[in-house]
Scaffold this motif. Structure first.
Motif, PDB file in Angstrom:
ATOM      1  N   THR A 181      63.356  73.273  36.368  1.00 36.35           N
ATOM      2  CA  THR A 181      62.378  73.009  35.306  1.00 36.35           C
ATOM      3  C   THR A 181      61.672  71.667  35.483  1.00 36.35           C
ATOM      4  O   THR A 181      61.211  71.067  34.518  1.00 36.35           O
ATOM      5  N   THR A 205      63.313  67.816  32.480  1.00 35.03           N
ATOM      6  CA  THR A 205      63.791  68.645  31.374  1.00 35.03           C
ATOM      7  C   THR A 205      64.837  69.600  31.914  1.00 35.03           C
ATOM      8  O   THR A 205      64.673  70.138  33.005  1.00 35.03           O
ATOM      9  N   GLU A 241      54.004  65.987  31.055  1.00 29.74           N
ATOM     10  CA  GLU A 241      54.399  67.162  31.832  1.00 29.74           C
ATOM     11  C   GLU A 241      53.500  67.388  33.035  1.00 29.74           C
ATOM     12  O   GLU A 241      53.819  68.217  33.892  1.00 29.74           O
ATOM     13  N   GLY A 257      51.219  66.826  27.779  1.00 31.80           N
ATOM     14  CA  GLY A 257      52.560  66.448  27.369  1.00 31.80           C
ATOM     15  C   GLY A 257      52.997  67.180  26.118  1.00 31.80           C
ATOM     16  O   GLY A 257      52.277  68.019  25.576  1.00 31.80           O
ATOM     17  N   ARG A 258      54.196  66.857  25.674  1.00 33.78           N
ATOM     18  CA  ARG A 258      54.765  67.438  24.456  1.00 33.78           C
ATOM     19  C   ARG A 258      55.354  66.343  23.596  1.00 33.78           C
ATOM     20  O   ARG A 258      55.872  65.348  24.108  1.00 33.78           O
ATOM     21  N   PRO A 317      59.545  73.300  25.233  1.00 30.79           N
ATOM     22  CA  PRO A 317      58.790  73.832  26.380  1.00 30.79           C
ATOM     23  C   PRO A 317      58.635  75.345  26.315  1.00 30.79           C
ATOM     24  O   PRO A 317      59.517  76.059  25.863  1.00 30.79           O
ATOM     25  N   TYR A 368      50.893  71.959  23.129  1.00 32.89           N
ATOM     26  CA  TYR A 368      50.821  70.800  24.021  1.00 32.89           C
ATOM     27  C   TYR A 368      49.949  69.721  23.396  1.00 32.89           C
ATOM     28  O   TYR A 368      49.165  69.965  22.473  1.00 32.89           O
ATOM     29  N   SER A 401      55.184  62.801  35.573  1.00 32.49           N
ATOM     30  CA  SER A 401      55.910  63.774  34.750  1.00 32.49           C
ATOM     31  C   SER A 401      57.281  63.208  34.392  1.00 32.49           C
ATOM     32  O   SER A 401      57.995  62.694  35.250  1.00 32.49           O
TER      33      SER A 401
END
Length: 440
Positions: free
Chosen positions: A141, A145, A385, A396-397, A403, A408, A419
């Protein structure tokens, strides 16, 4: 020898895939993403609902075509479809060389070797075995993450769900092993740890005689390098004061709660085998928002359950409108053979199920867009991300977004972020489910 691995279905299945990849790496196999270059292809399947089952079958048949090129020597089917339909696969898809059940994934290397040696031995064990292979899994991932599967199976036996038939009863993974795995992931660059199971909230009851999720989370929060810990699949009836207190006292624990509810009409909830009433759900949600004002609540609903009336549907719409969930998914009921609900005579027509799903999603869309508009002007901590190079914008988050299932944040910045970096972003605009901002 090149192995290509295809993982379908949920994040819990993905963890099994990552463990199998680790075992294959340890055994000296080379891993490839190119099916055409693979000597061995493993498809880790899902069959939770009909659509997932069909996707798994289609993928197996697609991979079987590579046998015609002369490169593919072994096609292995693993996971839930293999566990539940082993006889049907053996009879109807002869291109499949061997299978690995949900509790046999730690034998993937020996299964592949048996096929290559001409023996083709599959691996199935009792459903209540808990494989704990001694390997370092391959994180697929992105590294920053990772999912941490804290338990296997389920004891709830909801009347629409076939999971216990594929995954067995609830078995917690020993805490020491989970902490060691999390430390390994953190050493590899993991910044966000996402705890998953069929149900995370009863973790430890079978091993320690009491719910131990809070103890586990506190230990994971102490691991250097982990910035966020996120909880998924928390059943509402098991959310208690101790868990709520965690959100208030543990800065690393994202103020985000994924809480599958499935319905709001009391008689539908009872017939689903759920253990809450609408009144209890509303009381819990009120308590969560009172005690943790910035919490983001996500849930899932099932529409078109056998016997669901228009009045029940209106009850569900009213509930969604009043609760104003931050994130919500709606699934049409899927008739799963062998479950109590599948045998009912009062099945709902597909067109009715789809219409009700669309009505609920349209209602939630309005709520989600209004919630997004309310974020304008706020500053959020965002995990990067990636970047849309052609638009010079980062993706990004925030803590409010898990996810793959949530939205987003697209933001502009003067620096070059990698990232996994964390950046404070001021939200300038809402675009549907997503937000647009600028790095501070």
């Amino acid at each position: 020898m090149n192995v290509c691995f295809i993982s379908l279905g949920c994040d819990k299945n993905l963890v099994d895939s990552e463990v199998m990849l680790g075992l294959l790496r340890d055994a000296g196999y080379s891993l490839t993403n190119d099916e055409a270059e693979a000597d061995v292809i493993v498809v880790n399947t899902c069959c939770f609902i009909h659509d997932a089952k069909q996707e798994s079958i289609d993928t197996i048949l697609e991979m079987a075509e590579y046998k015609k090129t002369g490169k593919l020597k072994a096609l292995i089917v693993a996971g839930c479809l293999a566990e539940r339909y082993k006889e049907e696969i053996a009879q109807e898809i002869p291109e499949v060389d061997a299978m690995v059940g949900t509790t046999g994934f730690d034998a993937v290397v020996s299964v592949i070797e048996s096929v290559l040696a001409g023996r083709a031995e599959s691996a199935f064990r009792g459903l209540n075995v808990l494989p704990l292979p001694d390997t370092k899994r391959v994180n697929t991932t992105g590294g920053y993450t990772a999912y941490l599967k804290i338990a296997e199976g389920c004891d709830k036996h909801c009347t629409y769900c076939a999971i216990p038939k594929m995954r067995g009863e609830y078995r917690s993974v020993p805490m020491e092993r989970l902490v060691a795995e999390a430390e390994f992931l953190a050493e590899g660059g993991c910044r966000e740890l996402i705890l998953v199971a069929q149900e995370t909230t009863v973790y430890g009851v079978d091993l320690y005689g009491k719910k131990s999720l809070a103890i586990l989370v506190r230990r994971l929060c102490a691991i250097r390098g982990i910035v966020w810990i996120r909880l998924l699949y928390c059943y509402p009836e098991e959310i208690d004061g101790e868990l709520i207190e965690l959100f208030k006292t543990q800065p690393k624990l994202c103020r985000y709660l994924d809480m599958p509810i499935q319905h709001a009409a009391d008689h539908v909830l009872r017939e689903m085998g759920r253990r809450t009433s609408r009144e209890e759900l509303e009381s819990l949600i009120a308590a969560l928002r009172r005690e943790v004002p910035d919490i983001a609540l996500r849930t899932t609903l099932i529409t078109g359950f056998p016997g669901e009336t228009e009045q029940d549907h209106e009850c569900l719409k009213d509930f969604v409108e009043k609760m104003r969930f931050d994130r919500l998914g709606v699934f049409t009921y899927s008739k799963e053979e062998g479950t109590p609900a599948a045998g009912r005579k009062d099945q709902i027509q597909k067109k009715v199920k789809v219409r009700r799903q669309k009505e609920l999603m349209h209602l939630q869309q309005q709520i989600a867009f209004e919630n997004a508009d309310g974020m304008v002007g706020k500053v959020l901590l965002v995990m990067v991300e990636g970047k849309l190079v052609e638009e010079d914008v980062f993706i990004g988050r925030s803590y409010m977004d898990a996810p793959k299932v949530d939205g987003y944040i697209f933001f502009y910045g003067q620096d070059e972020y990698m990232s996994g970096d964390f950046v404070e972003v001021e939200i300038m605009e809402a675009k549907g489910y997503d937000l647009v901002g600028r790095a501070k």
